[in-house]
Design a protein around this motif. Structure first.
Motif, PDB file in Angstrom:
ATOM      1  N   LYS A   1       0.992  -1.234  -0.154  1.00  0.00           N
ATOM      2  CA  LYS A   1       0.139  -0.008   0.023  1.00  0.00           C
ATOM      3  C   LYS A   1       0.820   1.592   0.010  1.00  0.00           C
ATOM      4  CE  LYS A   1      -4.065  -1.912   2.284  1.00  0.00           C
ATOM      5  NZ  LYS A   1      -4.830  -1.908   3.415  1.00  0.00           N
ATOM      6  N   ILE A   2       1.779   0.894   0.815  1.00  0.00           N
ATOM      7  CA  ILE A   2       2.836   2.481   0.753  1.00  0.00           C
ATOM      8  C   ILE A   2       3.430   2.532  -0.369  1.00  0.00           C
ATOM      9  CG2 ILE A   2       5.035   3.476   1.761  1.00  0.00           C
ATOM     10  CD1 ILE A   2       4.287   1.825   4.416  1.00  0.00           C
ATOM     11  N   LEU A   3       3.754   1.817  -1.082  1.00  0.00           N
ATOM     12  CA  LEU A   3       4.714   1.664  -2.428  1.00  0.00           C
ATOM     13  C   LEU A   3       3.775   2.382  -3.539  1.00  0.00           C
ATOM     14  CD1 LEU A   3       6.815  -1.527  -2.370  1.00  0.00           C
ATOM     15  CD2 LEU A   3       7.703   0.739  -2.162  1.00  0.00           C
ATOM     16  N   HIS A   4       2.293   1.739  -3.505  1.00  0.00           N
ATOM     17  CA  HIS A   4       1.335   2.189  -4.498  1.00  0.00           C
ATOM     18  C   HIS A   4       0.893   3.566  -4.139  1.00  0.00           C
ATOM     19  CE1 HIS A   4       0.151  -1.595  -6.559  1.00  0.00           C
ATOM     20  NE2 HIS A   4       1.040  -2.222  -5.730  1.00  0.00           N
ATOM     21  N   LYS A   5       1.083   4.091  -2.768  1.00  0.00           N
ATOM     22  CA  LYS A   5       0.825   5.410  -2.468  1.00  0.00           C
ATOM     23  C   LYS A   5       1.863   6.288  -3.069  1.00  0.00           C
ATOM     24  CE  LYS A   5      -1.051   7.570   1.609  1.00  0.00           C
ATOM     25  NZ  LYS A   5      -1.072   7.519   2.992  1.00  0.00           N
ATOM     26  N   GLU A   6       2.786   5.752  -3.237  1.00  0.00           N
ATOM     27  CA  GLU A   6       4.113   6.798  -3.784  1.00  0.00           C
ATOM     28  C   GLU A   6       4.313   6.684  -5.387  1.00  0.00           C
ATOM     29  OE1 GLU A   6       7.591   4.978  -2.021  1.00  0.00           O
ATOM     30  OE2 GLU A   6       7.395   5.941  -0.113  1.00  0.00           O
ATOM     31  N   GLY A   7       2.962   5.939  -5.791  1.00  0.00           N
ATOM     32  CA  GLY A   7       3.153   5.830  -7.200  1.00  0.00           C
ATOM     33  C   GLY A   7       4.142   4.816  -8.136  1.00  0.00           C
ATOM     34  N   SER A   8       4.417   3.798  -7.013  1.00  0.00           N
ATOM     35  CA  SER A   8       5.435   2.826  -7.562  1.00  0.00           C
ATOM     36  C   SER A   8       4.565   1.441  -8.046  1.00  0.00           C
ATOM     37  CB  SER A   8       6.402   2.437  -6.450  1.00  0.00           C
ATOM     38  OG  SER A   8       7.005   1.231  -6.909  1.00  0.00           O
ATOM     39  N   ASP A   9       4.976   0.863  -8.927  1.00  0.00           N
ATOM     40  CA  ASP A   9       4.177  -0.169  -9.291  1.00  0.00           C
ATOM     41  C   ASP A   9       4.785  -1.707  -8.628  1.00  0.00           C
ATOM     42  OD1 ASP A   9       2.620   1.032 -11.106  1.00  0.00           O
ATOM     43  OD2 ASP A   9       3.910   0.588 -12.765  1.00  0.00           O
ATOM     44  N   GLU A  10       5.889  -1.422  -7.738  1.00  0.00           N
ATOM     45  CA  GLU A  10       6.328  -2.250  -6.865  1.00  0.00           C
ATOM     46  C   GLU A  10       5.003  -2.959  -6.051  1.00  0.00           C
ATOM     47  OE1 GLU A  10      11.181  -1.528  -6.919  1.00  0.00           O
ATOM     48  OE2 GLU A  10       9.853  -0.329  -5.548  1.00  0.00           O
ATOM     49  N   ARG A  11       5.535  -4.604  -5.595  1.00  0.00           N
ATOM     50  CA  ARG A  11       4.605  -5.112  -4.653  1.00  0.00           C
ATOM     51  C   ARG A  11       5.454  -5.548  -3.703  1.00  0.00           C
ATOM     52  NH1 ARG A  11       3.978  -9.407  -7.006  1.00  0.00           N
ATOM     53  NH2 ARG A  11       3.078 -10.013  -8.569  1.00  0.00           N
ATOM     54  N   CYS A  12       5.220  -6.089  -2.400  1.00  0.00           N
ATOM     55  CA  CYS A  12       5.679  -6.753  -1.681  1.00  0.00           C
ATOM     56  C   CYS A  12       5.376  -8.296  -1.790  1.00  0.00           C
ATOM     57  CB  CYS A  12       5.472  -6.573  -0.253  1.00  0.00           C
ATOM     58  SG  CYS A  12       6.405  -7.296   1.037  1.00  0.00           S
ATOM     59  N   ILE A  13       6.242  -9.208  -2.066  1.00  0.00           N
ATOM     60  CA  ILE A  13       6.029 -10.497  -2.037  1.00  0.00           C
ATOM     61  C   ILE A  13       6.113 -11.315  -0.821  1.00  0.00           C
ATOM     62  CG2 ILE A  13       7.079 -12.683  -3.081  1.00  0.00           C
ATOM     63  CD1 ILE A  13       8.278 -11.208  -5.258  1.00  0.00           C
ATOM     64  N   ARG A  14       6.888 -10.896   0.190  1.00  0.00           N
ATOM     65  CA  ARG A  14       6.882 -11.428   1.386  1.00  0.00           C
ATOM     66  C   ARG A  14       8.012 -10.498   2.292  1.00  0.00           C
ATOM     67  NH1 ARG A  14       9.471 -17.550   1.688  1.00  0.00           N
ATOM     68  NH2 ARG A  14       7.280 -17.681   1.987  1.00  0.00           N
ATOM     69  N   VAL A  15       7.664 -10.765   3.585  1.00  0.00           N
ATOM     70  CA  VAL A  15       8.537  -9.797   4.587  1.00  0.00           C
ATOM     71  C   VAL A  15       9.385 -11.307   5.150  1.00  0.00           C
ATOM     72  CG1 VAL A  15       8.571  -8.847   6.683  1.00  0.00           C
ATOM     73  CG2 VAL A  15       7.013  -8.157   4.967  1.00  0.00           C
ATOM     74  N   THR A  16      10.859 -11.066   5.272  1.00  0.00           N
ATOM     75  CA  THR A  16      11.523 -12.072   5.794  1.00  0.00           C
ATOM     76  C   THR A  16      12.649 -11.267   6.899  1.00  0.00           C
ATOM     77  OG1 THR A  16      13.212 -11.493   4.182  1.00  0.00           O
ATOM     78  CG2 THR A  16      11.540 -13.273   3.689  1.00  0.00           C
ATOM     79  N   ASP A  17      13.372 -12.333   7.351  1.00  0.00           N
ATOM     80  CA  ASP A  17      14.457 -11.857   8.337  1.00  0.00           C
ATOM     81  C   ASP A  17      13.745 -10.989   9.450  1.00  0.00           C
ATOM     82  OD1 ASP A  17      16.184 -13.304   6.799  1.00  0.00           O
ATOM     83  OD2 ASP A  17      16.554 -11.324   5.791  1.00  0.00           O
ATOM     84  N   MET A  18      12.764 -11.665  10.073  1.00  0.00           N
ATOM     85  CA  MET A  18      12.169 -10.868  11.125  1.00  0.00           C
ATOM     86  C   MET A  18      12.878 -11.009  12.463  1.00  0.00           C
ATOM     87  SD  MET A  18       8.212 -10.821  10.631  1.00  0.00           S
ATOM     88  CE  MET A  18       7.875  -9.904  11.790  1.00  0.00           C
ATOM     89  N   HIS A  19      13.393  -9.597  13.041  1.00  0.00           N
ATOM     90  CA  HIS A  19      14.084 -10.046  14.194  1.00  0.00           C
ATOM     91  C   HIS A  19      13.391  -8.903  15.333  1.00  0.00           C
ATOM     92  CE1 HIS A  19      17.478 -11.965  12.429  1.00  0.00           C
ATOM     93  NE2 HIS A  19      17.334 -10.791  11.557  1.00  0.00           N
ATOM     94  N   GLU A  20      12.602  -9.502  16.363  1.00  0.00           N
ATOM     95  CA  GLU A  20      12.093  -8.712  17.530  1.00  0.00           C
ATOM     96  C   GLU A  20      13.165  -7.814  18.318  1.00  0.00           C
ATOM     97  OE1 GLU A  20       8.363 -10.081  20.521  1.00  0.00           O
ATOM     98  OE2 GLU A  20      10.236 -11.454  20.299  1.00  0.00           O
ATOM     99  N   GLU A  21      12.695  -6.493  18.203  1.00  0.00           N
ATOM    100  CA  GLU A  21      13.719  -5.673  18.980  1.00  0.00           C
ATOM    101  C   GLU A  21      13.239  -5.347  20.353  1.00  0.00           C
ATOM    102  OE1 GLU A  21      16.738  -4.615  17.564  1.00  0.00           O
ATOM    103  OE2 GLU A  21      16.236  -5.625  15.847  1.00  0.00           O
ATOM    104  N   VAL A  22      11.830  -4.932  20.529  1.00  0.00           N
ATOM    105  CA  VAL A  22      11.362  -4.906  21.865  1.00  0.00           C
ATOM    106  C   VAL A  22      10.317  -5.837  21.937  1.00  0.00           C
ATOM    107  CG1 VAL A  22       9.958  -3.124  23.312  1.00  0.00           C
ATOM    108  CG2 VAL A  22      12.003  -2.497  21.943  1.00  0.00           C
ATOM    109  N   SER A  23      10.272  -6.602  23.040  1.00  0.00           N
ATOM    110  CA  SER A  23       9.228  -7.933  23.027  1.00  0.00           C
ATOM    111  C   SER A  23       7.745  -7.578  22.725  1.00  0.00           C
ATOM    112  CB  SER A  23       9.082  -8.065  24.570  1.00  0.00           C
ATOM    113  OG  SER A  23       8.342  -9.358  24.767  1.00  0.00           O
ATOM    114  N   GLY A  24       7.602  -7.963  21.504  1.00  0.00           N
ATOM    115  CA  GLY A  24       6.291  -8.182  21.108  1.00  0.00           C
ATOM    116  C   GLY A  24       5.691  -6.706  20.481  1.00  0.00           C
ATOM    117  N   ARG A  25       6.738  -5.604  20.361  1.00  0.00           N
ATOM    118  CA  ARG A  25       6.300  -4.387  19.911  1.00  0.00           C
ATOM    119  C   ARG A  25       7.079  -3.807  18.743  1.00  0.00           C
ATOM    120  NH1 ARG A  25       5.781   1.503  22.840  1.00  0.00           N
ATOM    121  NH2 ARG A  25       4.833   2.304  21.078  1.00  0.00           N
ATOM    122  N   PHE A  26       8.188  -3.910  18.606  1.00  0.00           N
ATOM    123  CA  PHE A  26       8.999  -3.459  17.491  1.00  0.00           C
ATOM    124  C   PHE A  26       9.771  -4.788  16.795  1.00  0.00           C
ATOM    125  CE2 PHE A  26       8.613   0.193  19.806  1.00  0.00           C
ATOM    126  CZ  PHE A  26       8.188   1.350  18.891  1.00  0.00           C
TER     127      PHE A  26
END
Length: 132
Positions: free
Chosen positions: A74-99
């Protein structure tokens, strides 16, 4: 129960069947056996609970990743880009359950760093380059 009756040992009451730890302990005690059945049952129960906890935690992270991917698109489309997210990877929890710090894989093959913030039931995604 049938084998215990054949051996001339009175089996534990059916009432204890609803409390497996007590039932297995009484059964072993009446047969003068070590507590092997109870120990095996306790080990299996502990492993099952640990497995369920890990699966629930993993599925929660996966749901968060899918939701964040939709927001990135949604953010990329809002900027006028035709790109789209396929998947989110490498998730690392910075603050327990928040960031969370992660990488968004786009359909162009580019990986964009993203920061995901969880506030209650809402999630906020920040793409560092865009500032959104």
């Amino acid at each position: 129960r049938t084998n215990m009756v054949k051996q001339g040992i009175s089996p534990p009451s059916f009432i204890w069947f609803w409390f497996p730890v007590v039932y297995l302990r009484q059964r072993d005690q009446k047969q003068d056996k070590p507590w092997r059945l109870m120990q095996v049952w306790l080990l299996c129960t502990a492993l099952s609970i640990a497995g369920i906890y890990l699966l629930n935690r993993q599925s929660g992270t996966e749901n968060l990743a899918q939701s964040a991917c939709a927001v990135v698109t949604k953010i990329l489309h809002k900027e006028g880009s035709d790109e789209r997210c396929i998947r989110v990877t490498d998730m690392h929890e910075e603050v327990s359950g928040r960031f969370w710090q992660a990488q968004a894989l786009l359909n162009t093959g580019v990986k964009e760093p993203v920061t995901i913030e969880v506030r209650g039931r809402d999630i906020y995604v920040v793409l560092p380059e865009t500032g959104e």
